[in-house]
Design a protein around this motif. Structure first.
Motif, PDB file in Angstrom:
ATOM      1  N   ALA A  13      38.635  63.666  -5.056  1.00  0.00           N
ATOM      2  CA  ALA A  13      38.568  64.067  -6.466  1.00  0.00           C
ATOM      3  C   ALA A  13      37.416  63.389  -7.208  1.00  0.00           C
ATOM      4  CB  ALA A  13      39.888  63.746  -7.155  1.00  0.00           C
ATOM      5  N   ILE A  14      36.826  62.374  -6.618  1.00  0.00           N
ATOM      6  CA  ILE A  14      35.712  61.671  -7.272  1.00  0.00           C
ATOM      7  C   ILE A  14      34.465  62.552  -7.177  1.00  0.00           C
ATOM      8  CG2 ILE A  14      34.251  59.617  -7.209  1.00  0.00           C
ATOM      9  CD1 ILE A  14      36.670  58.099  -6.054  1.00  0.00           C
ATOM     10  N   PRO A  15      33.863  62.843  -8.322  1.00  0.00           N
ATOM     11  CA  PRO A  15      32.708  63.748  -8.333  1.00  0.00           C
ATOM     12  C   PRO A  15      31.529  63.230  -7.503  1.00  0.00           C
ATOM     13  CG  PRO A  15      33.456  63.266 -10.565  1.00  0.00           C
ATOM     14  CD  PRO A  15      34.214  62.370  -9.645  1.00  0.00           C
ATOM     15  N   TYR A  16      30.812  64.147  -6.933  1.00  0.00           N
ATOM     16  CA  TYR A  16      29.559  63.933  -6.197  1.00  0.00           C
ATOM     17  C   TYR A  16      29.743  63.276  -4.823  1.00  0.00           C
ATOM     18  CZ  TYR A  16      27.948  64.784 -10.926  1.00  0.00           C
ATOM     19  OH  TYR A  16      27.771  65.315 -12.162  1.00  0.00           O
ATOM     20  N   GLY A  36      36.905  68.008 -17.087  1.00  0.00           N
ATOM     21  CA  GLY A  36      36.074  68.117 -15.895  1.00  0.00           C
ATOM     22  C   GLY A  36      35.195  66.890 -15.718  1.00  0.00           C
ATOM     23  N   LEU A  37      35.063  66.488 -14.500  1.00  0.00           N
ATOM     24  CA  LEU A  37      34.160  65.366 -14.214  1.00  0.00           C
ATOM     25  C   LEU A  37      32.922  65.886 -13.550  1.00  0.00           C
ATOM     26  CD1 LEU A  37      36.542  62.583 -12.852  1.00  0.00           C
ATOM     27  CD2 LEU A  37      35.389  62.658 -15.040  1.00  0.00           C
ATOM     28  N   LEU A  52      33.943  60.315   0.994  1.00  0.00           N
ATOM     29  CA  LEU A  52      34.781  59.118   0.924  1.00  0.00           C
ATOM     30  C   LEU A  52      35.975  59.155   1.871  1.00  0.00           C
ATOM     31  CD1 LEU A  52      34.639  58.267  -2.865  1.00  0.00           C
ATOM     32  CD2 LEU A  52      33.482  57.134  -0.970  1.00  0.00           C
ATOM     33  N   SER A  53      36.475  60.334   2.202  1.00  0.00           N
ATOM     34  CA  SER A  53      37.596  60.394   3.149  1.00  0.00           C
ATOM     35  C   SER A  53      37.205  59.765   4.478  1.00  0.00           C
ATOM     36  CB  SER A  53      38.030  61.840   3.385  1.00  0.00           C
ATOM     37  OG  SER A  53      38.616  62.362   2.232  1.00  0.00           O
ATOM     38  N   TRP A  54      35.997  60.053   4.927  1.00  0.00           N
ATOM     39  CA  TRP A  54      35.543  59.491   6.198  1.00  0.00           C
ATOM     40  C   TRP A  54      35.218  58.008   6.061  1.00  0.00           C
ATOM     41  CZ3 TRP A  54      36.963  61.665  10.368  1.00  0.00           C
ATOM     42  CH2 TRP A  54      37.252  63.030  10.354  1.00  0.00           C
ATOM     43  N   VAL A  65      42.653  58.095 -10.610  1.00  0.00           N
ATOM     44  CA  VAL A  65      42.185  58.286 -11.988  1.00  0.00           C
ATOM     45  C   VAL A  65      41.412  59.605 -12.108  1.00  0.00           C
ATOM     46  CG1 VAL A  65      40.585  57.406 -13.744  1.00  0.00           C
ATOM     47  CG2 VAL A  65      42.200  55.850 -12.632  1.00  0.00           C
ATOM     48  N   ALA A  66      40.521  59.866 -11.156  1.00  0.00           N
ATOM     49  CA  ALA A  66      39.751  61.117 -11.181  1.00  0.00           C
ATOM     50  C   ALA A  66      40.682  62.323 -11.093  1.00  0.00           C
ATOM     51  CB  ALA A  66      38.735  61.137 -10.038  1.00  0.00           C
ATOM     52  N   SER A  67      41.723  62.232 -10.294  1.00  0.00           N
ATOM     53  CA  SER A  67      42.691  63.331 -10.168  1.00  0.00           C
ATOM     54  C   SER A  67      43.457  63.541 -11.474  1.00  0.00           C
ATOM     55  CB  SER A  67      43.678  63.049  -9.032  1.00  0.00           C
ATOM     56  OG  SER A  67      43.026  63.086  -7.798  1.00  0.00           O
ATOM     57  N   VAL A  68      43.854  62.457 -12.125  1.00  0.00           N
ATOM     58  CA  VAL A  68      44.575  62.563 -13.400  1.00  0.00           C
ATOM     59  C   VAL A  68      43.675  63.202 -14.453  1.00  0.00           C
ATOM     60  CG1 VAL A  68      45.559  61.209 -15.308  1.00  0.00           C
ATOM     61  CG2 VAL A  68      46.183  60.671 -12.953  1.00  0.00           C
ATOM     62  N   VAL A  69      42.413  62.768 -14.502  1.00  0.00           N
ATOM     63  CA  VAL A  69      41.458  63.331 -15.463  1.00  0.00           C
ATOM     64  C   VAL A  69      41.312  64.835 -15.233  1.00  0.00           C
ATOM     65  CG1 VAL A  69      39.010  63.350 -16.123  1.00  0.00           C
ATOM     66  CG2 VAL A  69      40.226  61.172 -15.886  1.00  0.00           C
ATOM     67  N   GLN A  70      41.209  65.233 -13.985  1.00  0.00           N
ATOM     68  CA  GLN A  70      41.083  66.664 -13.669  1.00  0.00           C
ATOM     69  C   GLN A  70      42.378  67.416 -13.990  1.00  0.00           C
ATOM     70  OE1 GLN A  70      39.713  67.027  -9.612  1.00  0.00           O
ATOM     71  NE2 GLN A  70      37.874  65.828 -10.029  1.00  0.00           N
TER      72      GLN A  70
END
Length: 155
Positions: free
Chosen positions: A84-87, A154-155, A92-94, A144-149
């Motif tokens: 969910a973190i932009p860009y 939009g991020l 990041l999963s990997w 936090v990014a998921s909650v914002v979305q």
């Protein structure tokens, strides 16, 4: 399945490190002369001349298991929420898989060092701590990014 693959790989690394640590501990505690009586559940009651490494091996192995209780859920939260973190989220999963494997590596180094002396456990302990902090802060940022979305921003 593919979305969870990085977390699965990291989890295998963390769990396998505990299996390796049990082997290391067993070698130290039970690798002595045949017929020697070492109580499996009371390493502190060991009265052998080389009892100190036995006890340190037991404590180190238990410490690794205790940290696993924190590492595995944080690893999964990291892998599930950092996309969910932009860009950078897709990568990041990997990074989570790599951090899980690094945690497992430092977990084994911790036990190996602690068997030798209390001081030799410190460097791998700090390295293992850094990996779990990275997972924890990454998971927090992803949540936090998921909650914002979810709130429609939009991020």
């Amino acid at each position: 399945q593919l979305a969870c693959l990085p977390a699965a790989i990291g989890t295998i690394g963390v769990v396998y490190s505990n299996i390796t640590n049990m082997r290391l501990m067993s070698k130290v505690r039970y690798g002595g002369p045949a017929g020697r009586d070492v109580h499996p559940y009371k390493p502190w009651a060991d009265d052998a001349v080389d009892a100190e490494p036995h006890f340190r091996a037991f404590k180190a192995c238990q410490n690794g298991v205790e940290w696993t209780v924190y590492a595995v859920p944080v690893l999964w939260l990291y892998v599930l929420y950092t996309p969910a973190i932009p860009y950078v989220g897709t990568l990041l999963s990997w990074a989570g898989a790599a951090l899980g494997l690094a945690f497992g590596y430092f977990n084994v180094r911790y036990v190996e060092g602690y068997i030798v002396s209390s001081e030799q456990r410190l460097k791998p302990f700090y390295q293992r701590t850094k990996t779990i902090r990275a997972l924890f802060y990454g998971a927090g940022a992803g949540i936090v990014a998921s909650v914002v979305q979810a709130l429609g921003f939009g991020l």
